[in-house]
Design a protein around this motif. Structure first.
Motif, PDB file in Angstrom:
ATOM      1  N   MET A  51      23.182  52.930  45.482  1.00 34.14           N
ATOM      2  CA  MET A  51      23.425  53.348  46.861  1.00 34.14           C
ATOM      3  C   MET A  51      23.256  52.142  47.766  1.00 34.14           C
ATOM      4  SD  MET A  51      21.692  56.368  49.201  1.00 34.14           S
ATOM      5  CE  MET A  51      22.689  57.695  48.479  1.00 34.14           C
ATOM      6  N   SER A  52      24.296  51.854  48.536  1.00 34.96           N
ATOM      7  CA  SER A  52      24.303  50.689  49.416  1.00 34.96           C
ATOM      8  C   SER A  52      24.596  51.089  50.854  1.00 34.96           C
ATOM      9  CB  SER A  52      25.360  49.683  48.951  1.00 34.96           C
ATOM     10  OG  SER A  52      25.586  48.705  49.951  1.00 34.96           O
ATOM     11  N   PRO A  53      23.841  50.561  51.819  1.00 36.32           N
ATOM     12  CA  PRO A  53      24.119  50.831  53.230  1.00 36.32           C
ATOM     13  C   PRO A  53      25.454  50.273  53.699  1.00 36.32           C
ATOM     14  CG  PRO A  53      21.925  49.886  52.927  1.00 36.32           C
ATOM     15  CD  PRO A  53      22.651  49.724  51.628  1.00 36.32           C
ATOM     16  N   HIS A  54      26.036  49.372  52.907  1.00 39.51           N
ATOM     17  CA  HIS A  54      27.273  48.714  53.323  1.00 39.51           C
ATOM     18  C   HIS A  54      28.494  49.166  52.521  1.00 39.51           C
ATOM     19  CE1 HIS A  54      24.765  46.205  55.818  1.00 39.51           C
ATOM     20  NE2 HIS A  54      24.030  45.911  54.767  1.00 39.51           N
ATOM     21  N   ALA A  55      28.295  50.171  51.667  1.00 44.50           N
ATOM     22  CA  ALA A  55      29.436  50.773  50.972  1.00 44.50           C
ATOM     23  C   ALA A  55      30.165  51.700  51.943  1.00 44.50           C
ATOM     24  CB  ALA A  55      28.951  51.533  49.738  1.00 44.50           C
ATOM     25  N   VAL A  56      31.176  52.406  51.456  1.00 45.40           N
ATOM     26  CA  VAL A  56      31.907  53.347  52.302  1.00 45.40           C
ATOM     27  C   VAL A  56      30.927  54.355  52.905  1.00 45.40           C
ATOM     28  CG1 VAL A  56      33.565  55.242  52.247  1.00 45.40           C
ATOM     29  CG2 VAL A  56      34.100  53.105  51.094  1.00 45.40           C
ATOM     30  N   ALA A  57      31.048  54.601  54.215  1.00 40.50           N
ATOM     31  CA  ALA A  57      30.140  55.504  54.920  1.00 40.50           C
ATOM     32  C   ALA A  57      30.916  56.650  55.557  1.00 40.50           C
ATOM     33  CB  ALA A  57      29.360  54.742  55.989  1.00 40.50           C
ATOM     34  N   LEU A  58      30.207  57.751  55.793  1.00 39.28           N
ATOM     35  CA  LEU A  58      30.789  58.913  56.462  1.00 39.28           C
ATOM     36  C   LEU A  58      29.870  59.360  57.595  1.00 39.28           C
ATOM     37  CD1 LEU A  58      31.971  61.109  53.438  1.00 39.28           C
ATOM     38  CD2 LEU A  58      33.418  59.751  54.969  1.00 39.28           C
ATOM     39  N   ASN A  59      30.451  59.934  58.644  1.00 32.42           N
ATOM     40  CA  ASN A  59      29.648  60.418  59.765  1.00 32.42           C
ATOM     41  C   ASN A  59      29.018  61.787  59.506  1.00 32.42           C
ATOM     42  OD1 ASN A  59      29.993  58.209  61.507  1.00 32.42           O
ATOM     43  ND2 ASN A  59      32.031  58.937  62.115  1.00 32.42           N
ATOM     44  N   GLY A  60      29.473  62.490  58.489  1.00 30.88           N
ATOM     45  CA  GLY A  60      28.975  63.830  58.205  1.00 30.88           C
ATOM     46  C   GLY A  60      27.727  63.830  57.350  1.00 30.88           C
ATOM     47  N   LEU A 109      36.768  48.664  46.393  1.00 29.77           N
ATOM     48  CA  LEU A 109      36.180  47.385  46.786  1.00 29.77           C
ATOM     49  C   LEU A 109      34.663  47.472  46.834  1.00 29.77           C
ATOM     50  CD1 LEU A 109      38.589  46.107  49.595  1.00 29.77           C
ATOM     51  CD2 LEU A 109      38.475  45.405  47.194  1.00 29.77           C
ATOM     52  N   MET A 110      34.029  46.470  46.304  1.00 27.51           N
ATOM     53  CA  MET A 110      32.574  46.411  46.294  1.00 27.51           C
ATOM     54  C   MET A 110      32.068  45.677  47.538  1.00 27.51           C
ATOM     55  SD  MET A 110      32.074  45.430  42.261  1.00 27.51           S
ATOM     56  CE  MET A 110      30.306  45.749  42.210  1.00 27.51           C
ATOM     57  N   ASP A 111      30.989  46.159  48.102  1.00 24.02           N
ATOM     58  CA  ASP A 111      30.377  45.533  49.278  1.00 24.02           C
ATOM     59  C   ASP A 111      29.240  44.620  48.830  1.00 24.02           C
ATOM     60  OD1 ASP A 111      27.521  47.160  49.963  1.00 24.02           O
ATOM     61  OD2 ASP A 111      28.929  48.145  48.607  1.00 24.02           O
ATOM     62  N   HIS A 112      28.756  43.778  49.748  1.00 25.00           N
ATOM     63  CA  HIS A 112      27.700  42.839  49.358  1.00 25.00           C
ATOM     64  C   HIS A 112      26.385  43.552  49.061  1.00 25.00           C
ATOM     65  CE1 HIS A 112      26.448  43.034  53.664  1.00 25.00           C
ATOM     66  NE2 HIS A 112      25.271  42.675  53.206  1.00 25.00           N
ATOM     67  N   GLY A 113      26.183  44.729  49.651  1.00 22.87           N
ATOM     68  CA  GLY A 113      24.984  45.495  49.348  1.00 22.87           C
ATOM     69  C   GLY A 113      24.925  45.963  47.907  1.00 22.87           C
ATOM     70  N   SER A 114      26.082  46.102  47.293  1.00 24.50           N
ATOM     71  CA  SER A 114      26.152  46.420  45.864  1.00 24.50           C
ATOM     72  C   SER A 114      26.166  45.156  45.009  1.00 24.50           C
ATOM     73  CB  SER A 114      27.409  47.241  45.562  1.00 24.50           C
ATOM     74  OG  SER A 114      27.418  48.454  46.271  1.00 24.50           O
ATOM     75  N   MET A 115      26.932  44.170  45.434  1.00 28.67           N
ATOM     76  CA  MET A 115      27.152  42.997  44.598  1.00 28.67           C
ATOM     77  C   MET A 115      25.942  42.084  44.485  1.00 28.67           C
ATOM     78  SD  MET A 115      31.110  41.812  45.251  1.00 28.67           S
ATOM     79  CE  MET A 115      30.910  41.522  47.018  1.00 28.67           C
ATOM     80  N   VAL A 116      25.176  41.924  45.560  1.00 24.71           N
ATOM     81  CA  VAL A 116      24.031  41.010  45.486  1.00 24.71           C
ATOM     82  C   VAL A 116      23.009  41.482  44.448  1.00 24.71           C
ATOM     83  CG1 VAL A 116      22.083  40.009  46.730  1.00 24.71           C
ATOM     84  CG2 VAL A 116      24.339  40.077  47.813  1.00 24.71           C
ATOM     85  N   GLY A 163      18.921  47.746  49.755  1.00 25.67           N
ATOM     86  CA  GLY A 163      18.633  47.773  51.185  1.00 25.67           C
ATOM     87  C   GLY A 163      17.630  46.709  51.580  1.00 25.67           C
ATOM     88  N   ASP A 164      17.801  46.174  52.779  1.00 23.73           N
ATOM     89  CA  ASP A 164      16.824  45.259  53.348  1.00 23.73           C
ATOM     90  C   ASP A 164      15.883  46.058  54.246  1.00 23.73           C
ATOM     91  OD1 ASP A 164      18.047  43.129  52.073  1.00 23.73           O
ATOM     92  OD2 ASP A 164      19.334  42.663  53.786  1.00 23.73           O
ATOM     93  N   LEU A 165      14.725  45.493  54.501  1.00 27.12           N
ATOM     94  CA  LEU A 165      13.753  46.151  55.365  1.00 27.12           C
ATOM     95  C   LEU A 165      13.990  45.694  56.809  1.00 27.12           C
ATOM     96  CD1 LEU A 165      10.617  46.212  53.048  1.00 27.12           C
ATOM     97  CD2 LEU A 165      12.637  47.662  53.078  1.00 27.12           C
ATOM     98  N   SER A 166      12.940  45.445  57.570  1.00 28.78           N
ATOM     99  CA  SER A 166      13.126  45.118  58.983  1.00 28.78           C
ATOM    100  C   SER A 166      14.012  43.887  59.180  1.00 28.78           C
ATOM    101  CB  SER A 166      11.774  44.869  59.641  1.00 28.78           C
ATOM    102  OG  SER A 166      11.954  44.439  60.973  1.00 28.78           O
ATOM    103  N   HIS A 167      14.856  43.951  60.200  1.00 26.18           N
ATOM    104  CA  HIS A 167      15.688  42.814  60.593  1.00 26.18           C
ATOM    105  C   HIS A 167      15.131  42.133  61.846  1.00 26.18           C
ATOM    106  CE1 HIS A 167      18.349  44.733  57.788  1.00 26.18           C
ATOM    107  NE2 HIS A 167      19.365  43.949  58.041  1.00 26.18           N
ATOM    108  N   ALA A 210      12.401  48.768  63.733  1.00 25.22           N
ATOM    109  CA  ALA A 210      12.475  47.780  62.658  1.00 25.22           C
ATOM    110  C   ALA A 210      13.894  47.260  62.449  1.00 25.22           C
ATOM    111  CB  ALA A 210      11.952  48.381  61.356  1.00 25.22           C
ATOM    112  N   GLY A 211      14.891  48.087  62.758  1.00 28.38           N
ATOM    113  CA  GLY A 211      16.269  47.682  62.514  1.00 28.38           C
ATOM    114  C   GLY A 211      16.569  47.547  61.032  1.00 28.38           C
ATOM    115  N   GLU A 212      15.967  48.449  60.232  1.00 29.23           N
ATOM    116  CA  GLU A 212      16.123  48.363  58.772  1.00 29.23           C
ATOM    117  C   GLU A 212      17.473  48.907  58.312  1.00 29.23           C
ATOM    118  OE1 GLU A 212      16.332  51.318  56.806  1.00 29.23           O
ATOM    119  OE2 GLU A 212      16.460  52.330  58.734  1.00 29.23           O
ATOM    120  N   CYS A 213      17.780  48.731  57.018  1.00 31.81           N
ATOM    121  CA  CYS A 213      18.998  49.350  56.487  1.00 31.81           C
ATOM    122  C   CYS A 213      18.786  49.994  55.126  1.00 31.81           C
ATOM    123  CB  CYS A 213      20.154  48.342  56.427  1.00 31.81           C
ATOM    124  SG  CYS A 213      20.001  47.087  55.138  1.00 31.81           S
ATOM    125  N   GLY A 214      17.546  49.930  54.589  1.00 31.35           N
ATOM    126  CA  GLY A 214      17.333  50.449  53.242  1.00 31.35           C
ATOM    127  C   GLY A 214      16.538  51.730  53.151  1.00 31.35           C
TER     128      GLY A 214
END
Length: 254
Positions: A51-60, A109-116, A163-167, A210-214
């Motif tokens: 699960m990546s915060p930068h993969a395809v996202a949905l508003n629902g 397509l793979m996002d960097h959140g998955s690839m890293v 996911g990364d923690l605080s930005h 925190a501005g986190e993403c994970g």
């Protein structure tokens, strides 16, 4: 059911072809991911969920699942188009996640959140890549993770919570500075170390500062691994103003 969980940050700068000499500043993270990779190799998963915060996202409220024959990607956006990645998609498993309330999206397509994370962890199994549903509550992600656990009963499954923690750890951090950002990270790392969902949920109201993403991907891992898992936090650091954490989560008794 044999399962393994990995919490992995995803800064492209830890890729040597991108970070160059700057990777020396994140050596703890790199070493931790290499150690986690040895656990993945020993575990030998049948399928890897990420699960990546930068993969395809949905508003629902339905978690988006990327479905394709082959996932492909590169790091061209980060100055390294020659660093490429290609994985089989476990299409049957991807579609099966609709039973947990997911939405299948045809996208390869793979996002960097998955690839890293995959750059270091390198599972030999096919993948299922999932993104965020922005209207789904944190408890909804936990329920989704629990449903996945039941869905894959009897399978050797690796779940990577990217996911990364605080930005906002430093004045020049990407999202600006907040004096409580480091405290957020340390409390989150403590919750993961203790594998305490109660402690984790106490951080819900502090996510914005925190501005986190994970947070959501880790919440999903809590649901997937269950309350009796054992967690080993391998590293935490934030030299560039963003919190990077790596942890291995195993079933109790392993």
């Amino acid at each position: 059911m044999p399962v393994l969980g990995i919490i992995s940050c995803h800064p492209p700068i830890i890729i040597p072809e991108i970070g160059g000499n700057e990777t020396k500043k994140v050596q703890k993270t790199i070493d931790a991911l290499k150690l986690a990779a040895s656990e993945v190799e020993k575990f030998n998963p049948e399928v890897t969920l990420i699960m990546s915060p930068h993969a395809v996202a949905l508003n629902g409220e339905k978690v988006p699942v990327q479905v394709t024959d082959k996932y492909t990607g590169d790091f061209a956006d980060f100055g390294a188009p020659h660093v490429t990645m290609r994985y089989d998609c476990s299409t049957e498993d991807a579609y099966a996640l609709k039973g947990c309330g997911a939405s299948a999206i045809r996208y390869g397509l793979m996002d960097h959140g998955s690839m890293v994370p995959l750059y270091y962890l390198r599972p030999s199994s096919p993948l299922v890549i999932m993104g965020y549903a922005f209207s789904l509550s944190t408890k909804g992600y936990i329920t989704f993770g629990s449903c996945m656990r039941q869905l894959f009963e009897g399978r050797r499954v690796l779940f990577i919570a990217s996911g990364d923690l605080s930005h906002r750890l430093l004045p020049d951090a990407p999202a600006g500075y907040h004096p409580d950002a480091k405290r957020f990270d340390l409390k989150l790392v403590e919750a993961v170390k203790d594998w305490s969902l109660d402690k984790y949920l106490l951080l819900e109201d502090f996510r914005d500062l925190a501005g986190e993403c994970g947070y959501w991907s880790i919440a999903t891992l809590f649901g997937f691994m269950g309350p009796k898992a054992k967690s080993d936090v391998l590293s935490y650091e934030g030299p560039f103003g963003v919190g990077y954490a790596v942890a291995v989560v195993k079933e109790s008794g392993e």
